[in-house]
Design a protein around this motif. Sequence first.
Motif, PDB file in Angstrom:
ATOM      1  N   ASP A   1       0.855  -1.185   0.000  1.00 47.04           N
ATOM      2  CA  ASP A   1       0.000   0.000   0.000  1.00 47.04           C
ATOM      3  C   ASP A   1       0.891   1.235   0.000  1.00 47.04           C
ATOM      4  O   ASP A   1       0.862   2.052   0.920  1.00 47.04           O
ATOM      5  CB  ASP A   1      -0.921  -0.016   1.224  1.00 47.04           C
ATOM      6  CG  ASP A   1      -1.926   1.133   1.206  1.00 47.04           C
ATOM      7  OD1 ASP A   1      -2.203   1.652   0.106  1.00 47.04           O
ATOM      8  OD2 ASP A   1      -2.398   1.516   2.295  1.00 47.04           O
ATOM      9  N   GLU A   2       1.699   1.358  -1.062  1.00 47.82           N
ATOM     10  CA  GLU A   2       2.678   2.435  -1.173  1.00 47.82           C
ATOM     11  C   GLU A   2       2.691   2.961  -2.601  1.00 47.82           C
ATOM     12  O   GLU A   2       2.057   2.395  -3.492  1.00 47.82           O
ATOM     13  CB  GLU A   2       4.084   1.934  -0.779  1.00 47.82           C
ATOM     14  CG  GLU A   2       4.186   1.439   0.646  1.00 47.82           C
ATOM     15  CD  GLU A   2       5.551   0.840   0.968  1.00 47.82           C
ATOM     16  OE1 GLU A   2       6.491   1.002   0.148  1.00 47.82           O
ATOM     17  OE2 GLU A   2       5.685   0.197   2.033  1.00 47.82           O
ATOM     18  N   PHE A   3       3.424   4.071  -2.809  1.00 47.58           N
ATOM     19  CA  PHE A   3       3.553   4.669  -4.128  1.00 47.58           C
ATOM     20  C   PHE A   3       5.022   4.920  -4.439  1.00 47.58           C
ATOM     21  O   PHE A   3       5.847   5.095  -3.532  1.00 47.58           O
ATOM     22  CB  PHE A   3       2.787   5.997  -4.207  1.00 47.58           C
ATOM     23  CG  PHE A   3       1.294   5.847  -4.142  1.00 47.58           C
ATOM     24  CD1 PHE A   3       0.548   5.693  -5.303  1.00 47.58           C
ATOM     25  CD2 PHE A   3       0.645   5.857  -2.920  1.00 47.58           C
ATOM     26  CE1 PHE A   3      -0.821   5.548  -5.242  1.00 47.58           C
ATOM     27  CE2 PHE A   3      -0.730   5.713  -2.850  1.00 47.58           C
ATOM     28  CZ  PHE A   3      -1.465   5.562  -4.015  1.00 47.58           C
ATOM     29  N   GLY A   4       5.335   4.948  -5.733  1.00 46.72           N
ATOM     30  CA  GLY A   4       6.685   5.252  -6.175  1.00 46.72           C
ATOM     31  C   GLY A   4       6.638   6.122  -7.415  1.00 46.72           C
ATOM     32  O   GLY A   4       5.576   6.346  -8.009  1.00 46.72           O
ATOM     33  N   ALA A   5       7.818   6.609  -7.835  1.00 44.54           N
ATOM     34  CA  ALA A   5       7.924   7.446  -9.027  1.00 44.54           C
ATOM     35  C   ALA A   5       9.062   6.952  -9.902  1.00 44.54           C
ATOM     36  O   ALA A   5      10.104   6.538  -9.392  1.00 44.54           O
ATOM     37  CB  ALA A   5       8.147   8.909  -8.641  1.00 44.54           C
ATOM     38  N   TYR A   6       8.841   6.996 -11.200  1.00 40.51           N
ATOM     39  CA  TYR A   6       9.878   6.670 -12.178  1.00 40.51           C
ATOM     40  C   TYR A   6      10.103   7.925 -13.010  1.00 40.51           C
ATOM     41  O   TYR A   6       9.224   8.349 -13.758  1.00 40.51           O
ATOM     42  CB  TYR A   6       9.447   5.498 -13.057  1.00 40.51           C
ATOM     43  CG  TYR A   6      10.579   4.891 -13.859  1.00 40.51           C
ATOM     44  CD1 TYR A   6      11.176   3.708 -13.449  1.00 40.51           C
ATOM     45  CD2 TYR A   6      11.050   5.508 -15.017  1.00 40.51           C
ATOM     46  CE1 TYR A   6      12.222   3.149 -14.178  1.00 40.51           C
ATOM     47  CE2 TYR A   6      12.091   4.961 -15.742  1.00 40.51           C
ATOM     48  CZ  TYR A   6      12.667   3.781 -15.317  1.00 40.51           C
ATOM     49  OH  TYR A   6      13.708   3.234 -16.031  1.00 40.51           O
ATOM     50  N   ILE A   7      11.267   8.539 -12.866  1.00 43.17           N
ATOM     51  CA  ILE A   7      11.592   9.777 -13.568  1.00 43.17           C
ATOM     52  C   ILE A   7      12.449   9.426 -14.771  1.00 43.17           C
ATOM     53  O   ILE A   7      13.557   8.919 -14.631  1.00 43.17           O
ATOM     54  CB  ILE A   7      12.338  10.752 -12.632  1.00 43.17           C
ATOM     55  CG1 ILE A   7      11.444  11.103 -11.437  1.00 43.17           C
ATOM     56  CG2 ILE A   7      12.754  12.010 -13.377  1.00 43.17           C
ATOM     57  CD1 ILE A   7      12.154  11.877 -10.344  1.00 43.17           C
TER      58      ILE A   7
ATOM     59  N   GLN B   1       6.752  17.338  -4.499  1.00 38.08           N
ATOM     60  CA  GLN B   1       5.304  17.404  -4.706  1.00 38.08           C
ATOM     61  C   GLN B   1       4.653  16.039  -4.488  1.00 38.08           C
ATOM     62  O   GLN B   1       3.587  15.946  -3.872  1.00 38.08           O
ATOM     63  CB  GLN B   1       5.005  17.917  -6.114  1.00 38.08           C
ATOM     64  CG  GLN B   1       5.265  19.403  -6.299  1.00 38.08           C
ATOM     65  CD  GLN B   1       5.073  19.853  -7.736  1.00 38.08           C
ATOM     66  OE1 GLN B   1       5.037  19.040  -8.659  1.00 38.08           O
ATOM     67  NE2 GLN B   1       4.954  21.162  -7.933  1.00 38.08           N
ATOM     68  N   HIS B   2       5.294  14.991  -4.995  1.00 42.79           N
ATOM     69  CA  HIS B   2       4.785  13.636  -4.751  1.00 42.79           C
ATOM     70  C   HIS B   2       4.771  13.340  -3.250  1.00 42.79           C
ATOM     71  O   HIS B   2       3.809  12.761  -2.723  1.00 42.79           O
ATOM     72  CB  HIS B   2       5.644  12.598  -5.464  1.00 42.79           C
ATOM     73  CG  HIS B   2       5.498  12.594  -6.954  1.00 42.79           C
ATOM     74  ND1 HIS B   2       4.304  12.818  -7.593  1.00 42.79           N
ATOM     75  CD2 HIS B   2       6.420  12.375  -7.937  1.00 42.79           C
ATOM     76  CE1 HIS B   2       4.485  12.744  -8.900  1.00 42.79           C
ATOM     77  NE2 HIS B   2       5.752  12.468  -9.129  1.00 42.79           N
ATOM     78  N   LYS B   3       5.833  13.742  -2.578  1.00 46.28           N
ATOM     79  CA  LYS B   3       5.940  13.462  -1.143  1.00 46.28           C
ATOM     80  C   LYS B   3       4.877  14.213  -0.355  1.00 46.28           C
ATOM     81  O   LYS B   3       4.244  13.654   0.556  1.00 46.28           O
ATOM     82  CB  LYS B   3       7.338  13.843  -0.641  1.00 46.28           C
ATOM     83  CG  LYS B   3       7.623  13.409   0.780  1.00 46.28           C
ATOM     84  CD  LYS B   3       7.660  11.898   0.925  1.00 46.28           C
ATOM     85  CE  LYS B   3       8.009  11.463   2.321  1.00 46.28           C
ATOM     86  NZ  LYS B   3       8.010  10.000   2.490  1.00 46.28           N
ATOM     87  N   HIS B   4       4.655  15.468  -0.686  1.00 50.73           N
ATOM     88  CA  HIS B   4       3.650  16.257   0.020  1.00 50.73           C
ATOM     89  C   HIS B   4       2.250  15.705  -0.223  1.00 50.73           C
ATOM     90  O   HIS B   4       1.404  15.704   0.678  1.00 50.73           O
ATOM     91  CB  HIS B   4       3.717  17.714  -0.441  1.00 50.73           C
ATOM     92  CG  HIS B   4       4.889  18.453   0.132  1.00 50.73           C
ATOM     93  ND1 HIS B   4       5.236  19.727  -0.266  1.00 50.73           N
ATOM     94  CD2 HIS B   4       5.802  18.096   1.067  1.00 50.73           C
ATOM     95  CE1 HIS B   4       6.302  20.116   0.403  1.00 50.73           C
ATOM     96  NE2 HIS B   4       6.676  19.149   1.217  1.00 50.73           N
ATOM     97  N   ARG B   5       2.006  15.226  -1.441  1.00 52.29           N
ATOM     98  CA  ARG B   5       0.668  14.735  -1.788  1.00 52.29           C
ATOM     99  C   ARG B   5       0.387  13.361  -1.195  1.00 52.29           C
ATOM    100  O   ARG B   5      -0.728  13.081  -0.753  1.00 52.29           O
ATOM    101  CB  ARG B   5       0.520  14.688  -3.312  1.00 52.29           C
ATOM    102  CG  ARG B   5      -0.845  14.243  -3.798  1.00 52.29           C
ATOM    103  CD  ARG B   5      -1.037  14.626  -5.255  1.00 52.29           C
ATOM    104  NE  ARG B   5      -0.025  13.998  -6.105  1.00 52.29           N
ATOM    105  CZ  ARG B   5      -0.181  12.807  -6.675  1.00 52.29           C
ATOM    106  NH1 ARG B   5      -1.281  12.098  -6.456  1.00 52.29           N
ATOM    107  NH2 ARG B   5       0.757  12.318  -7.455  1.00 52.29           N
ATOM    108  N   LEU B   6       1.416  12.507  -1.162  1.00 49.37           N
ATOM    109  CA  LEU B   6       1.213  11.112  -0.763  1.00 49.37           C
ATOM    110  C   LEU B   6       1.737  10.792   0.631  1.00 49.37           C
ATOM    111  O   LEU B   6       1.415   9.743   1.180  1.00 49.37           O
ATOM    112  CB  LEU B   6       1.882  10.187  -1.782  1.00 49.37           C
ATOM    113  CG  LEU B   6       1.359  10.308  -3.214  1.00 49.37           C
ATOM    114  CD1 LEU B   6       2.263   9.570  -4.190  1.00 49.37           C
ATOM    115  CD2 LEU B   6      -0.071   9.787  -3.310  1.00 49.37           C
ATOM    116  N   GLY B   7       2.539  11.681   1.190  1.00 52.59           N
ATOM    117  CA  GLY B   7       3.042  11.487   2.547  1.00 52.59           C
ATOM    118  C   GLY B   7       3.924  10.265   2.673  1.00 52.59           C
ATOM    119  O   GLY B   7       4.712   9.942   1.780  1.00 52.59           O
ATOM    120  N   ASP B   8       3.785   9.553   3.773  1.00 53.89           N
ATOM    121  CA  ASP B   8       4.641   8.399   4.060  1.00 53.89           C
ATOM    122  C   ASP B   8       4.402   7.235   3.105  1.00 53.89           C
ATOM    123  O   ASP B   8       5.204   6.290   3.080  1.00 53.89           O
ATOM    124  CB  ASP B   8       4.416   7.932   5.503  1.00 53.89           C
ATOM    125  CG  ASP B   8       4.949   8.927   6.518  1.00 53.89           C
ATOM    126  OD1 ASP B   8       5.798   9.754   6.143  1.00 53.89           O
ATOM    127  OD2 ASP B   8       4.507   8.878   7.677  1.00 53.89           O
TER     128      ASP B   8
END
Length: 230
Positions: free
Chosen positions: A50-56, A109-116
């Motif tokens: 139950d987590e999120f990640g980013a691929y830049i 921005q991803h961190k602020h939106r999705l938090g931990d």
Amino acid sequence: MRFVDTIEGLNEIFETDIPKGSVVLITGAPGSLKSGLAFSILSRYLNECDEFGAYITLEQSKKNHLNNMKSMGIEPSDSLLISDFTDCRLQSNMYSGDLLNLIETNIIQHKHRLGDKFTCLVLDSLGALYSLLDTDPQLMRKRLYHLLEPLRRENLTTFLILETADSTGFNHEFEGYLADGIIELGFHTKDNTANRYLKVRKMRASSHSMDSHILTVSNDGLQIYKSTIF
């Protein structure tokens, strides 16, 4: 779910998981499956958490990247956000001075939106980033250091992709110094047969083999296995 349980055979190399919050350098020759390895690890990890990640991506457009991954049997996770910065390569004069700031802002921005729940990311690739930064190499590397330290403090597990000129081995001392872990990919040729290999050169706070393992592409994605050819 552990990062090392995402690809068949990867957990045979590692006795313990890649520590959360680590910076891991994935390095290797062209065509050695660096992007495929990083994308597969994150997608399969996020499918089970139950987590999120980013691929830049700075190398390929989002569309081309996803088509390439699907051709290898690697399906994207709905929890993996793909940030496409490839347009910066077409407008390098406009973005070169601010690219690191743009990337950092995107991550924050991803961190602020999705938090931990935002826990991991890939930067693909350092080589593309370096080519766009019109600055002294030493200054550029200091800026990279200042980008990575906040990611560690936020406990973001970060995979950095770096292409080498050939498959003779790892030779980027600065990036290796910054990284907590180094996964080397390359090619091994014996009896006129070439195989891709994976070797973990280091992984701080983790127990792992340093032997070379075969890395292959199957209908179900990537697979890793021990071989006697080395």
